[in-house]
Design a protein around this motif. Structure first.
Motif, mmCIF file in Angstrom:
data_model
loop_
_atom_site.group_PDB
_atom_site.id
_atom_site.type_symbol
_atom_site.label_atom_id
_atom_site.label_comp_id
_atom_site.label_asym_id
_atom_site.label_seq_id
_atom_site.Cartn_x
_atom_site.Cartn_y
_atom_site.Cartn_z
ATOM 1 N N GLU A 188 -16.479 -5.870 -2.704
ATOM 2 C CA GLU A 188 -16.430 -7.205 -3.306
ATOM 3 C C GLU A 188 -15.292 -7.379 -4.316
ATOM 4 O OE1 GLU A 188 -20.292 -7.779 -4.978
ATOM 5 O OE2 GLU A 188 -21.272 -8.037 -3.021
ATOM 6 N N ARG A 189 -14.889 -6.275 -4.974
ATOM 7 C CA ARG A 189 -13.991 -6.434 -6.116
ATOM 8 C C ARG A 189 -12.587 -5.869 -5.946
ATOM 9 N NH1 ARG A 189 -16.440 -4.453 -11.472
ATOM 10 N NH2 ARG A 189 -14.615 -5.603 -12.224
ATOM 11 N N ILE A 190 -12.418 -4.785 -5.189
ATOM 12 C CA ILE A 190 -11.069 -4.210 -5.154
ATOM 13 C C ILE A 190 -10.531 -3.887 -3.764
ATOM 14 C CG2 ILE A 190 -11.220 -3.300 -7.500
ATOM 15 C CD1 ILE A 190 -11.628 -0.532 -6.388
ATOM 16 N N ALA A 191 -11.369 -3.838 -2.742
ATOM 17 C CA ALA A 191 -10.885 -3.444 -1.414
ATOM 18 C C ALA A 191 -9.753 -4.340 -0.914
ATOM 19 C CB ALA A 191 -12.035 -3.452 -0.405
ATOM 20 N N ALA A 192 -9.837 -5.643 -1.198
ATOM 21 C CA ALA A 192 -8.867 -6.603 -0.663
ATOM 22 C C ALA A 192 -7.606 -6.745 -1.525
ATOM 23 C CB ALA A 192 -9.523 -7.974 -0.502
ATOM 24 N N ALA A 193 -7.553 -6.054 -2.664
ATOM 25 C CA ALA A 193 -6.385 -6.164 -3.554
ATOM 26 C C ALA A 193 -5.178 -5.469 -2.925
ATOM 27 C CB ALA A 193 -6.706 -5.564 -4.916
ATOM 28 N N ARG A 194 -4.076 -6.192 -2.810
ATOM 29 C CA ARG A 194 -2.898 -5.685 -2.098
ATOM 30 C C ARG A 194 -1.897 -4.991 -3.019
ATOM 31 N NH1 ARG A 194 -1.466 -11.509 -0.163
ATOM 32 N NH2 ARG A 194 -2.388 -11.793 -2.235
ATOM 33 N N THR A 195 -1.105 -4.124 -2.417
ATOM 34 C CA THR A 195 -0.005 -3.488 -3.139
ATOM 35 C C THR A 195 1.006 -4.551 -3.553
ATOM 36 O OG1 THR A 195 1.518 -1.609 -3.071
ATOM 37 C CG2 THR A 195 1.449 -3.010 -1.119
ATOM 38 N N PHE A 196 1.831 -4.246 -4.561
ATOM 39 C CA PHE A 196 2.757 -5.264 -5.056
ATOM 40 C C PHE A 196 4.072 -4.639 -5.498
ATOM 41 C CE2 PHE A 196 0.236 -3.850 -8.670
ATOM 42 C CZ PHE A 196 1.146 -3.735 -9.706
ATOM 43 N N ALA A 197 5.106 -5.478 -5.566
ATOM 44 C CA ALA A 197 6.424 -5.038 -6.030
ATOM 45 C C ALA A 197 7.108 -6.208 -6.711
ATOM 46 C CB ALA A 197 7.270 -4.535 -4.870
ATOM 47 N N ARG A 198 8.001 -5.887 -7.650
ATOM 48 C CA ARG A 198 8.833 -6.924 -8.270
ATOM 49 C C ARG A 198 10.069 -7.144 -7.399
ATOM 50 N NH1 ARG A 198 7.831 -4.825 -13.444
ATOM 51 N NH2 ARG A 198 8.476 -2.795 -12.699
ATOM 52 N N LEU A 199 10.533 -8.371 -7.301
ATOM 53 C CA LEU A 199 11.649 -8.712 -6.420
ATOM 54 C C LEU A 199 12.869 -7.846 -6.696
ATOM 55 C CD1 LEU A 199 12.701 -10.594 -4.186
ATOM 56 C CD2 LEU A 199 13.443 -12.178 -5.986
ATOM 57 N N HIS A 200 13.157 -7.599 -7.982
ATOM 58 C CA HIS A 200 14.348 -6.810 -8.305
ATOM 59 C C HIS A 200 14.214 -5.351 -7.877
ATOM 60 C CE1 HIS A 200 11.829 -5.963 -11.898
ATOM 61 N NE2 HIS A 200 12.433 -4.799 -11.880
ATOM 62 N N GLU A 201 12.960 -4.912 -7.615
ATOM 63 C CA GLU A 201 12.751 -3.536 -7.162
ATOM 64 C C GLU A 201 12.930 -3.379 -5.658
ATOM 65 O OE1 GLU A 201 9.269 -2.008 -10.220
ATOM 66 O OE2 GLU A 201 8.699 -3.113 -8.419
ATOM 67 N N VAL A 202 12.733 -4.476 -4.926
ATOM 68 C CA VAL A 202 12.703 -4.380 -3.471
ATOM 69 C C VAL A 202 14.028 -3.869 -2.914
ATOM 70 C CG1 VAL A 202 12.464 -5.687 -1.327
ATOM 71 C CG2 VAL A 202 10.919 -6.127 -3.254
ATOM 72 N N ALA A 203 15.146 -4.413 -3.396
ATOM 73 C CA ALA A 203 16.451 -3.977 -2.901
ATOM 74 C C ALA A 203 16.679 -2.499 -3.205
ATOM 75 C CB ALA A 203 17.562 -4.825 -3.521
ATOM 76 N N ALA A 204 16.269 -2.072 -4.410
ATOM 77 C CA ALA A 204 16.426 -0.664 -4.782
ATOM 78 C C ALA A 204 15.558 0.241 -3.905
ATOM 79 C CB ALA A 204 16.068 -0.472 -6.254
ATOM 80 N N LEU A 205 14.344 -0.211 -3.618
ATOM 81 C CA LEU A 205 13.458 0.560 -2.746
ATOM 82 C C LEU A 205 14.064 0.693 -1.351
ATOM 83 C CD1 LEU A 205 9.983 -0.952 -3.720
ATOM 84 C CD2 LEU A 205 10.679 1.431 -4.023
ATOM 85 N N GLN A 206 14.589 -0.410 -0.833
ATOM 86 C CA GLN A 206 15.152 -0.366 0.511
ATOM 87 C C GLN A 206 16.426 0.468 0.555
ATOM 88 O OE1 GLN A 206 15.349 -4.580 1.436
ATOM 89 N NE2 GLN A 206 13.266 -4.586 2.270
ATOM 90 N N ALA A 207 17.199 0.441 -0.532
ATOM 91 C CA ALA A 207 18.401 1.280 -0.601
ATOM 92 C C ALA A 207 18.037 2.758 -0.622
ATOM 93 C CB ALA A 207 19.220 0.925 -1.842
ATOM 94 N N ALA A 208 16.846 3.054 -1.141
ATOM 95 C CA ALA A 208 16.368 4.439 -1.190
ATOM 96 C C ALA A 208 15.634 4.834 0.087
ATOM 97 C CB ALA A 208 15.456 4.630 -2.396
ATOM 98 N N GLY A 209 15.668 3.947 1.080
ATOM 99 C CA GLY A 209 15.007 4.242 2.347
ATOM 100 C C GLY A 209 13.530 3.954 2.344
#
Length: 314
Positions: A188-209
């Motif tokens: 009821e409380r946490i199963a549906a909570a999704r992972t998250f990222a900040r927009l400025h992190e996404v490019a860095a994450l993708q650059a790191a593979g």
């Protein structure tokens, strides 16, 4: 039903299958969860690996990387990544013994939460087995810190989580959640909570593979005071709820725990540090089973093992 009531080991009644895109690798993978005998534990089997040992035990010593997700490996260098969401669902459902067959390096992200895994488990059903379940009972407080971030575990009669976060991003900010993660509260409380990222992190994450498979379908993306996902949030405090989900999954590498866990600004690295520090102190924990005596649930000591690897591999 609470986790404290689960006195016997459990597996699934039948195989359960799911498939989808990896969050970080971006490939399509398929997971088959198969029932396993008493005492098996949770074991990943990389079905795409044929030339060396393809089995990885889900134990704390198997953890080899905690950057952005939890990754485990065996001595042959075979790895499985992003296991924490599945482990959270298995923890809440009280599943001890499973063969987890995977045809790639990373679990499918599905919707970025643990809810699809929990639904699969509930669809096929849980089978209670004729053997006592082994818990890790916390005997004294243990704490680890990194700057302002901390994670601590305290003695308690059941598992409870108190999780807080503090982000500069206005869309996240300061949030806190407390939960006793039995299967109903988890659902009821946490199963549906999704992972998250900040927009400025996404490019860095993708650059790191990393985050090659990340999208609005399996993650929340935040930019300052905005949530960029068209459908918005599932909960006003979905971010901290997901952190609690991650914590539950990371803790389950050590098996079911009786203790109160409090974290602030923690992540996979600090969660793992807490587990390893706990087990490194032989006087801080012991193995127990929960046996019913005179209508009450009370702990019966099974062992107190200073060598965790030997004990958990036995």
């Amino acid at each position: 039903m609470t986790m404290l009531n689960v006195r016997r080991q459990s597996t699934l009644k039948a195989p359960a299958v799911c498939a989808g895109i990896e969050l970080h690798g971006g490939n399509h993978t398929r997971l088959v969860m198969r029932p396993a005998p008493i005492g098996t534990g949770l074991v990943f089997i990389r079905t795409d690996i044929k030339d060396r040992d393809n089995r990885i035990k889900v134990i704390p010593e198997s953890v080899c990387n905690v950057r952005n997700c939890t990754t485990i490996a065996n001595a042959a260098g075979v790895t499985v990544s992003t296991i924490e969401h599945l482990l959270a669902a298995l923890a809440a459902a009280g599943i001890d013994n499973l063969y987890l067959e995977l045809d790639g390096k990373e679990l499918p992200a599905l919707d970025g939460s643990a809810e699809p895994f929990l639904k699969l488990i509930e669809q096929v059903g849980v089978l209670r087995q004729e053997a006592a379940r082994r818990y890790v009972e916390v005997l004294k407080p243990i704490e680890v810190k990194r700057g302002d971030a901390y994670a601590r575990i305290l003695p308690a009669s059941k598992l409870s989580l108190s999780v807080s976060i503090d982000f500069e991003d206005e869309a996240i900010g300061q949030q806190k959640v407390e939960i006793v993660p039995n299967v109903r509260a988890f659902r009821e409380r946490i199963a549906a909570a999704r992972t998250f990222a900040r927009l400025h992190e996404v490019a860095a994450l993708q650059a790191a593979g990393l985050s090659k498979g990340g999208s609005f379908d399996n993650a929340i993306i935040v930019d300052g005071d905005k949530v960029l996902n068209p459908e918005g949030l599932r909960f006003a405090d979905e971010f901290v709820r997901h952190k609690a989900l991650d914590l539950l999954g990371d803790l389950y590498l050590g098996g079911p725990i009786l203790g109160r866990v409090e974290t602030h600004a923690s992540g996979h690295g600090l969660n793992h540090d807490l587990l390893m520090t706990l087990f490194a102190h032989a006087d801080a924990w012991r193995f127990v089973s929960l046996m019913e005596k005179s209508g009450k649930t009370s702990p019966e000591t099974l062992s107190s093992a200073p060598d965790l690897l030997q004990s958990m591999s036995a």
